[in-house]
Design an enzyme around this catalytic site. Structure first.
Site, short mmCIF file in Angstrom:
data_model
loop_
_atom_site.label_atom_id
_atom_site.label_comp_id
_atom_site.label_asym_id
_atom_site.label_seq_id
_atom_site.Cartn_x
_atom_site.Cartn_y
_atom_site.Cartn_z
N ASN A 34 41.14 38.96 47.24
CA ASN A 34 40.23 38.82 46.11
C ASN A 34 39.62 40.17 45.77
OD1 ASN A 34 38.22 37.36 44.27
ND2 ASN A 34 36.86 38.40 45.72
N GLU A 35 40.01 40.73 44.67
CA GLU A 35 39.52 42.02 44.17
C GLU A 35 39.23 43.03 45.28
OE1 GLU A 35 34.79 41.39 43.18
OE2 GLU A 35 36.19 40.72 41.64
N GLU A 41 33.38 28.99 42.87
CA GLU A 41 32.93 29.71 44.07
C GLU A 41 31.57 29.19 44.46
OE1 GLU A 41 32.28 34.14 46.02
OE2 GLU A 41 32.85 33.99 43.93
N CYS A 94 34.22 36.41 46.35
CA CYS A 94 33.78 37.19 47.50
C CYS A 94 33.55 36.31 48.71
CB CYS A 94 32.51 37.96 47.14
SG CYS A 94 32.77 39.25 45.90
#
Length: 651
Positions: free
Chosen positions: A370-371, A36, A240
């Site tokens: 994503n989460e 990331e 994120c």
């Protein structure tokens, strides 16, 4: 041996008659990496570009202290003068709106121009070449002599090149600079040496030697350290970052391909800037270069629930792409699959081919979300994307999401949605204390094998000590044992630039000139490089109190069917040595020896940037016997690899 490792014998392989002790197939893709762009992992990190803010697109939206001239200085040291301005009237491309206009009214003794300080300075090495390029628009109509140089902090020239800019309209100029002196914090100076008016954009400097020598490539030493993990897959570009800080900030893969001067730069959710020079083509190419399966992750039509700076579990900043725009967004997802796998004659496959890769990238996995907080807004959009991909591309393994934690409301709702849709794989995340990992080594033992498989997309214990790494190692033996339900796992985050960390801990730290793997890195490397696709249960018998061993030690034995090798791992996070035994008689003729690798040292010692050589794997050979007894040190990971090529070679 300096660790005092005593190994009089070691284990392996006998097949028990009962079903629970029979070998079982496990995921061949179990251990990989997750990249990331946080902590300057891309720009200023893995992406080899040495110029910061090369296209003058920095703004206060990225960072309140930034503007189009961040990292730049107006250069008039030779008593020249003129006017400098940031313009948008006639850019190279609408996607790249800002550029510098230099109006040189007196060139003085040296010329007038710009100086860039790079990312904490520009590191250069004597004897090496650096590829410089710039887009110039000679508005005044007459040709202009240009000099580009690398200089030290005192202005001493380290290397330079000169050329003439002659044309109206934007034109790319490329030069190679040979450097004669080492310097860790050089600056690049671009000087116009005559009166005139010129537009300047996309000022770029790359080392000639990038990873695999690709143009627009990756930093060779950092990329090699990542490659040395031998990951089975790479998840990218987030995290994120993927679903962004608000709908407008969602990461759009189409904005990151094509000529770099035409890509759409944007704010990074981690409060800096993304040039997207490291874009989807480069991610796919890197995966191919290191033999890792690509695992791109796309937003599920919603932004991060922490949008707006509210970084709390259960935050409500999540916003959805308007439903009248979702059809186009779903098409973007389908187009990505065509970009990766479609023939060169297809619309998006042709764009891949134009970038230099006519063959498909063989995409197998695709993450959606994503989460995310599992809300109605999320569910509606996830279903739309999932249904479309599943219908059009049933061959693609879709990875869903079950929130940011190993339990709780979003976890339960995410699993419920996965059950309803029969999602093939779900993505679990957890960052916990090392004790959590030691106490949860049976987490997947009782998972229903008929439900979705699991991808642990992000996990780490909070720290870079040996104890942290060994707690992770004990847990990873549990993942191997449950490799029939846990399909993939990746430590996170992967890399971080020292002085710019957005998150800790990380697997690898670096600065402009050096790379510092942590002890966690070496544990991950041992598991990834010594992975198997068949789990052999009941091989290791440890001595001691079971309740103690269950929370401090872990063992696993796997077979790599491609090589025929058998690999044993013993992780000991406890404060005392442990012993065990195994019966190797079922192998038949034993090989004379096996490769033994041990990671062991003071559990409170950190390595990485502060102490990079503190904890390193030590390898040797060990002789084999049919009846094995072993003792491993406290605070250690032991890996024994028995090569199929040595089996039966006896004296």
């Amino acid at each position: 041996m300096r660790y005092g490792f005593v190994l009089t014998a070691l284990l392996l392989f006998c097949f028990a008659a009962n079903a629970q002790n029979k070998p079982k197939k496990i995921s061949p893709d179990l251990f990989g990496i997750f990249f990331e762009d946080l902590s300057y992992a891309a720009d200023g990190g893995l992406y080899a570009e040495l110029i910061q803010n090369r296209s003058f697109e920095y703004s206060p939206a990225d960072n309140r202290d930034w503007n189009s001239l961040t990292a730049w200085k107006y250069q008039t040291d030779g008593f020249g003068y003129g006017i400098i301005s940031v313009e948008t009237a006639a850019p190279i491309h609408p996607n790249n709106p800002h550029y510098i206009l230099l109006d040189i009214q007196d060139e003085g003794q040296k010329g007038v121009g710009l100086e860039n300080s790079g990312f904490d300075g520009i590191p250069v090495k004597a004897g090496k070449n650096y590829d410089f390029s710039v887009f110039l628009n000679v508005i005044s109509g007459e040709s202009l002599p240009v000099k580009v140089a690398l200089v030290d902090k005192n202005g001493k020239e380290l290397g330079s090149s000169s050329f003439t800019a002659a044309d109206k309209g934007w034109k790319k100029y490329a030069e190679q600079i040979h450097v004669n002196f080492d310097n860790d914090s050089a600056k690049l100076v671009l000087l116009i040496k005559a009166k005139g008016k010129v537009g300047v954009d996309m000022v770029s400097l790359f080392p000639e030697e990038t990873f695999k020598n690709h143009k627009n490539g990756l930093r060779a030493d950092l990329a090699q350290v990542i490659a040395d993990i031998k990951p089975k897959f790479m998840r990218f570009p987030g995290g994120c970052l993927t679903h962004g800080d608000g709908v407008a900030n969602i990461y759009r893969w189409k904005n990151t391909i094509g000529p770099v001067e035409q890509r759409v730069e944007q704010r990074n959710i981690w409060n800096y800037h993304q040039s997207v020079g490291l874009g989807y083509f480069e991610y796919f190419q890197f995966c191919e270069d290191i033999g890792a399966k690509p695992v791109p992750v796309l937003a599920a039509g919603v932004s991060c629930q922490n949008s707006g700076g509210t970084w709390k579990i259960g935050s409500t900043g999540q916003k959805g792409i308007p439903m009248d725009e979702m059809k186009a967004y779903v098409q973007d997802v389908l187009d990505l699959i065509e970009y990766a796998n479609g023939p060169a004659t297809s619309t998006w496959g042709a764009k891949r081919a134009a970038a230099g890769h006519p063959a498909p990238f063989n995409l197998e996995y695709l993450g959606i979300g994503n989460e995310d907080k599992i809300t109605g807004v999320f569910e509606e959009r996830f279903r739309m994307i999932y249904d479309a991909v599943h219908k059009a591309h049933p061959e693609i393994k879709i990875i869903g999401t079950v929130g940011p934690s190993p339990n709780g409301e979003d976890f339960e709702k995410g699993w419920k949605l996965a059950d309803q849709l029969s999602v093939g794989i779900v993505d679990e995340h957890y960052y916990e204390k090392p004790q959590w990992f030691l106490k949860n080594t049976t987490r997947y033992d009782s998972y229903n094998r008929r439900r979705s498989k699991v991808y642990i997309g992000e996990y780490a214990s909070w720290g870079n000590t040996l104890y942290n790494a060994l707690a992770e190692a004990v847990y990873m033996t549990h993942l191997e044992r449950n490799g029939d339900v846990v399909r993939m796992a990746s430590y996170a985050p992967l890399i971080a630039r020292i002085g710019h960390t957005s998150w800790n801990p990380n697997l690898i730290y670096f600065n402009g000139t050096k790379v510092f793997p942590t002890v966690n890195y070496y544990v991950q490397q041992q598991f990834a490089a010594n992975a198997g696709d068949v789990y052999l249960p009941g091989m290791v018998k440890l001595k001691g109190e079971k309740t103690t061993l269950d929370t401090t030690a872990g063992t696993s034995v796997v077979k790599d069917s491609a090589t025929g090798d058998i690999i044993l791992k013993i992780a000991n996070a406890g404060t005392t040595q442990i012993s065990g035994q195994a019966d190797l008689s079922a192998i038949g003729k034993l090989p004379e020896s096996a490769t033994l690798t041990v990671i062991s040292d003071n559990p409170e010692v950190k390595n990485g940037a502060d102490n990079p050589q503190a904890v390193l794997p030590q390898s040797s050979t060990v002789k084999l016997q049919k009846k094995w007894a072993f003792t491993v040190p406290a605070h250690s990971l032991t890996v024994v690899r028995i090569s199929a090529g040595t089996v039966g070679k006896q004296k």
